[in-house]
Design a protein around this motif. Sequence first.
Motif, PDB file in Angstrom:
ATOM      1  N   ALA A  75       0.830  -1.201   0.000  1.00 28.37           N
ATOM      2  CA  ALA A  75       0.000   0.000   0.000  1.00 28.37           C
ATOM      3  C   ALA A  75       0.868   1.255   0.000  1.00 28.37           C
ATOM      4  O   ALA A  75       0.571   2.227  -0.705  1.00 28.37           O
ATOM      5  N   VAL A  76       1.946   1.255   0.785  1.00 28.52           N
ATOM      6  CA  VAL A  76       2.859   2.407   0.807  1.00 28.52           C
ATOM      7  C   VAL A  76       3.408   2.666  -0.584  1.00 28.52           C
ATOM      8  O   VAL A  76       3.371   3.797  -1.094  1.00 28.52           O
ATOM      9  N   ALA A  77       3.928   1.614  -1.229  1.00 34.93           N
ATOM     10  CA  ALA A  77       4.513   1.781  -2.555  1.00 34.93           C
ATOM     11  C   ALA A  77       3.458   2.150  -3.592  1.00 34.93           C
ATOM     12  O   ALA A  77       3.692   3.014  -4.457  1.00 34.93           O
ATOM     13  N   GLY A  78       2.287   1.519  -3.528  1.00 34.74           N
ATOM     14  CA  GLY A  78       1.238   1.804  -4.502  1.00 34.74           C
ATOM     15  C   GLY A  78       0.682   3.202  -4.364  1.00 34.74           C
ATOM     16  O   GLY A  78       0.430   3.888  -5.364  1.00 34.74           O
ATOM     17  N   ALA A 122      10.893   2.239  -1.654  1.00 33.15           N
ATOM     18  CA  ALA A 122       9.828   2.965  -2.353  1.00 33.15           C
ATOM     19  C   ALA A 122       9.980   4.471  -2.173  1.00 33.15           C
ATOM     20  O   ALA A 122       9.513   5.250  -3.014  1.00 33.15           O
ATOM     21  N   LEU A 123      10.620   4.893  -1.076  1.00 29.81           N
ATOM     22  CA  LEU A 123      10.822   6.330  -0.854  1.00 29.81           C
ATOM     23  C   LEU A 123      11.654   6.959  -1.953  1.00 29.81           C
ATOM     24  O   LEU A 123      11.486   8.136  -2.278  1.00 29.81           O
ATOM     25  N   ALA A 124      12.578   6.175  -2.502  1.00 30.19           N
ATOM     26  CA  ALA A 124      13.464   6.722  -3.537  1.00 30.19           C
ATOM     27  C   ALA A 124      12.829   6.713  -4.915  1.00 30.19           C
ATOM     28  O   ALA A 124      13.282   7.423  -5.813  1.00 30.19           O
ATOM     29  N   ASP A 142      15.462   0.418 -15.984  1.00 31.53           N
ATOM     30  CA  ASP A 142      15.248  -0.327 -17.224  1.00 31.53           C
ATOM     31  C   ASP A 142      16.626  -0.749 -17.705  1.00 31.53           C
ATOM     32  O   ASP A 142      17.219  -0.124 -18.576  1.00 31.53           O
ATOM     33  N   ALA A 143      17.146  -1.817 -17.088  1.00 24.98           N
ATOM     34  CA  ALA A 143      18.511  -2.247 -17.382  1.00 24.98           C
ATOM     35  C   ALA A 143      18.727  -2.581 -18.854  1.00 24.98           C
ATOM     36  O   ALA A 143      19.770  -2.235 -19.411  1.00 24.98           O
ATOM     37  N   PRO A 144      17.776  -3.246 -19.552  1.00 26.63           N
ATOM     38  CA  PRO A 144      18.012  -3.520 -20.972  1.00 26.63           C
ATOM     39  C   PRO A 144      18.194  -2.247 -21.798  1.00 26.63           C
ATOM     40  O   PRO A 144      18.929  -2.253 -22.794  1.00 26.63           O
ATOM     41  N   ALA A 145      17.545  -1.158 -21.395  1.00 29.27           N
ATOM     42  CA  ALA A 145      17.709   0.116 -22.103  1.00 29.27           C
ATOM     43  C   ALA A 145      18.800   0.976 -21.482  1.00 29.27           C
ATOM     44  O   ALA A 145      19.024   2.102 -21.933  1.00 29.27           O
ATOM     45  N   ALA A 146      19.468   0.470 -20.448  1.00 31.93           N
ATOM     46  CA  ALA A 146      20.560   1.173 -19.764  1.00 31.93           C
ATOM     47  C   ALA A 146      20.112   2.523 -19.223  1.00 31.93           C
ATOM     48  O   ALA A 146      20.837   3.517 -19.313  1.00 31.93           O
ATOM     49  N   THR A 147      18.904   2.564 -18.637  1.00 33.37           N
ATOM     50  CA  THR A 147      18.406   3.804 -18.044  1.00 33.37           C
ATOM     51  C   THR A 147      17.838   3.514 -16.656  1.00 33.37           C
ATOM     52  O   THR A 147      17.488   2.381 -16.338  1.00 33.37           O
ATOM     53  N   VAL A 148      17.747   4.567 -15.854  1.00 32.06           N
ATOM     54  CA  VAL A 148      17.118   4.472 -14.545  1.00 32.06           C
ATOM     55  C   VAL A 148      16.534   5.828 -14.197  1.00 32.06           C
ATOM     56  O   VAL A 148      17.128   6.870 -14.510  1.00 32.06           O
ATOM     57  N   ALA A 149      15.363   5.825 -13.615  1.00 32.93           N
ATOM     58  CA  ALA A 149      14.735   7.053 -13.134  1.00 32.93           C
ATOM     59  C   ALA A 149      14.670   6.995 -11.618  1.00 32.93           C
ATOM     60  O   ALA A 149      14.482   5.926 -11.035  1.00 32.93           O
ATOM     61  N   VAL A 150      14.845   8.143 -10.990  1.00 34.64           N
ATOM     62  CA  VAL A 150      14.733   8.262  -9.540  1.00 34.64           C
ATOM     63  C   VAL A 150      13.753   9.383  -9.253  1.00 34.64           C
ATOM     64  O   VAL A 150      14.015  10.540  -9.567  1.00 34.64           O
ATOM     65  N   THR A 151      12.603   9.028  -8.684  1.00 34.73           N
ATOM     66  CA  THR A 151      11.557  10.010  -8.379  1.00 34.73           C
ATOM     67  C   THR A 151      11.166   9.882  -6.920  1.00 34.73           C
ATOM     68  O   THR A 151      10.205   9.182  -6.580  1.00 34.73           O
ATOM     69  N   PRO A 152      11.917  10.535  -6.019  1.00 33.17           N
ATOM     70  CA  PRO A 152      11.629  10.401  -4.583  1.00 33.17           C
ATOM     71  C   PRO A 152      10.250  10.935  -4.237  1.00 33.17           C
ATOM     72  O   PRO A 152       9.665  11.755  -4.945  1.00 33.17           O
ATOM     73  N   ARG A 153       9.743  10.478  -3.119  1.00 32.21           N
ATOM     74  CA  ARG A 153       8.457  10.914  -2.639  1.00 32.21           C
ATOM     75  C   ARG A 153       8.535  12.337  -2.126  1.00 32.21           C
ATOM     76  O   ARG A 153       9.504  12.735  -1.461  1.00 32.21           O
ATOM     77  N   ALA A 154       7.533  13.111  -2.449  1.00 27.09           N
ATOM     78  CA  ALA A 154       7.490  14.504  -2.023  1.00 27.09           C
ATOM     79  C   ALA A 154       7.382  14.584  -0.502  1.00 27.09           C
ATOM     80  O   ALA A 154       6.717  13.768   0.131  1.00 27.09           O
ATOM     81  N   GLY A 155       8.051  15.563   0.056  1.00 21.93           N
ATOM     82  CA  GLY A 155       7.945  15.785   1.501  1.00 21.93           C
ATOM     83  C   GLY A 155       8.940  15.014   2.328  1.00 21.93           C
ATOM     84  O   GLY A 155       9.095  15.278   3.520  1.00 21.93           O
ATOM     85  N   ALA A 156       9.653  14.042   1.730  1.00 21.38           N
ATOM     86  CA  ALA A 156      10.670  13.267   2.452  1.00 21.38           C
ATOM     87  C   ALA A 156      10.170  12.873   3.845  1.00 21.38           C
ATOM     88  O   ALA A 156      10.618  13.417   4.857  1.00 21.38           O
ATOM     89  N   PRO A 157       9.240  11.929   3.950  1.00 14.46           N
ATOM     90  CA  PRO A 157       8.595  11.636   5.238  1.00 14.46           C
ATOM     91  C   PRO A 157       9.545  11.190   6.338  1.00 14.46           C
ATOM     92  O   PRO A 157       9.224  11.324   7.519  1.00 14.46           O
ATOM     93  N   LEU A 158      10.721  10.676   5.992  1.00  8.54           N
ATOM     94  CA  LEU A 158      11.696  10.274   7.006  1.00  8.54           C
ATOM     95  C   LEU A 158      12.910  11.193   7.017  1.00  8.54           C
ATOM     96  O   LEU A 158      13.950  10.857   7.591  1.00  8.54           O
ATOM     97  N   GLY A 159      12.795  12.351   6.380  1.00 11.64           N
ATOM     98  CA  GLY A 159      13.928  13.263   6.304  1.00 11.64           C
ATOM     99  C   GLY A 159      14.929  12.796   5.259  1.00 11.64           C
ATOM    100  O   GLY A 159      14.605  12.029   4.351  1.00 11.64           O
TER     101      GLY A 159
END
Length: 741
Positions: free
Chosen positions: A611-614, A680-682, A687-704
Amino acid sequence: MAPPVPETDPPRSLPPDVPGHRTAVATETGPGAPARGPDIRPDGPPYGRPAVGAAVERVPAGSTERPAGAPPEPEPQARPTGTPPPRQSAVGPARRPELPPVHSAVICVAAPCLVISPEHGQLTGQGVDGIYRSGRRLLSRCVLRVGGRDPVAVQGRSLAADRASFTATVRTGIEAGPDPDIGIERVRHADGTERITLRSFATRPLRLPVEVSLGTDLAELAAVAAGRAGPELAAGVHAAGLRWSTGDALAVTTAEPAPDDALASAGLLRWQLELAPGESRSIELRTTRDRSARSPAGQAANPLSAARAEGDDPRADAWFRTSLDDLRALLLRDPGAPADAFAAAGVPWRLGLAPAESLWAARMALPLGTGLAAATLRTLARSQAGGRGPGAGKIPGPLRAAGPQLPPGCTGTEATLGFPVVLAEARRWGLPEEEVARLLPAAERCLGWLRSALGEDGFLADPDPGPRRCETQAHAHRAALLGADLLADCGRPGAAEWREWAAALRERFRARFWIDGPDGGRPAAALHPDGRPLPRLTGAAAHLLDTGLLGGGQFAAGLLDPVRTEHLARLLGAPAMDSGWGLRSMAAREPGHNPFGHRAGAVRAHESALAVAGLAQAGFDKEAAGLLRGLLDAAESFGYRLPEMYAAEQRTAGSAPLPHPAACRPAAVAAAAGIHALTALAGIRPDAPAATVAVTPRAGAPLGALRLSGLRVAEEPFAVRISRLGVGMVEEAADGLQLRG
């Protein structure tokens, strides 16, 4: 791997050296509830009573699933398919023994080794306490006396997944006053080793008689839990210790230094120790199942990376480290292919393969590398049904009780639908293409089974005939979309048809499963076979938010439209579902709610993490943060070792989460839940086959601020830092891996 044992989300398993298959018979029980044989509900409607043997699945040796909370069968082997259950009296269903409570036990595990100790550390021969290996109790009694006195227990605590410490004191009377003058520390390991250290606080030299009383019944854990372990066996003297044997089992306990006396008739080892002021002396006991000095633990090779989570909230690191430690301790080798490891479901009741839960744990642990997922997939592929019949392509798994609202669900259905999903996502995280190609035929057979198993109404029953559960439709929809993605990328036919199939399922689901109401409505927990919805709000609805990862770092479409997704998010974040310690398995206001009910109200750690991740994936950061903080607070209360479930009493000032007496702890899905929730916070979307990665952290940084290091993307180390403002920065990654916006 453990033999037949009761469990909380149930099971019974065979030792790894037992060939062939077993039969699991479905019952609908909760922890400690009476088993009902094949009758799914005592009152008949809405599902009636199936024919005897209808709710039976063939399961590979070593599987551990049984209906939730069901104690073991009275006979050593499972009842054959089609055999009627034991007679029941006219008064009501026959009762089986309740599961012994283990919530206060100190448990050490290094699969297949297991030690269950009371908090005071003395193994008294009562209950389920003892030293076990592969489900056999090697030692049930290990009682220490010093100077003719029983030590006073001070503290018992877990040091790591595989060891624990017990501190005690003794007052010999050599000094005036009430203070103890001997300190005792017992460090007990899962492999059967125990080191007893005595330290003198006296001002004068001491000569102390030390006695250790030993005994065992060499019983199977299933028999122990059912209260039919049998009497202790007669001991024999063996070198520097004692031994016990039956026709098919042997246990040996040796001591270093060797005892001054070994009395087989009393099961007693004695020493006379001399201690100068401030001096310490140690005795090491080793309990094995052969005559060698020490048996190897037999643990599987560890496929998980040594990751860390460091940040403003130090509890995140403690939770992450403990989760990783527990998950490693539960790794078992597949007896059919010892190079492959999977996560056992949990201890003490489920130390073996549970297809659905082992797969869930592997999926949630993908940020730690793809090795566990690959080995688990290979293990399950070897059990997959072949041929061309109606069950072709299905991964076997027994039924699992679903609480008072629904009949048991089939774990084999869940595992079969999860197989192509885990393979597709493991490929995105970096599973080598040759390994993907090796497993692809099994994934295609899973999809083939899904196509053949669909009902006339366009939904998947679980089991058939039976209810159409909302989470089963979510699993099927995710399998279709991620399976289509996998087929397309691997140059296999059928991707377009599966995408069309998923689109049609979305339309049917939105039309049939959503129950409108003045408050905005809710998803039905299930549809009855006649099409009537079951209007219960349950934690299973969290699966509707878990859509899965596609190529390009995109998430798959969900079964709900955006408006209904938003309403579901609000429902999951409201107090009726969010207990303050995690997500309830059923809303507090629903009929039949039970805060201790494993699927009727208790918090289930892995559903809370899903549920947290979703919620975060769908953009509902406030609701995700609330559930995450509750999970972290609960983890702290449980010493960062979350049980598979715990009571969902509403959180109040000064309260604490309540343990479930029969819950497994550690449990694979609960351990993996900590990894899943924190990563999930990060918002890492590789997409390793395409040699890419996205990082979209959660807004508000709930744990700092938070730094995750030692992860693995594209088979290389990966580290990411999240600032207090919720900004992500990749600090380490594979060469050539491009950061995508």
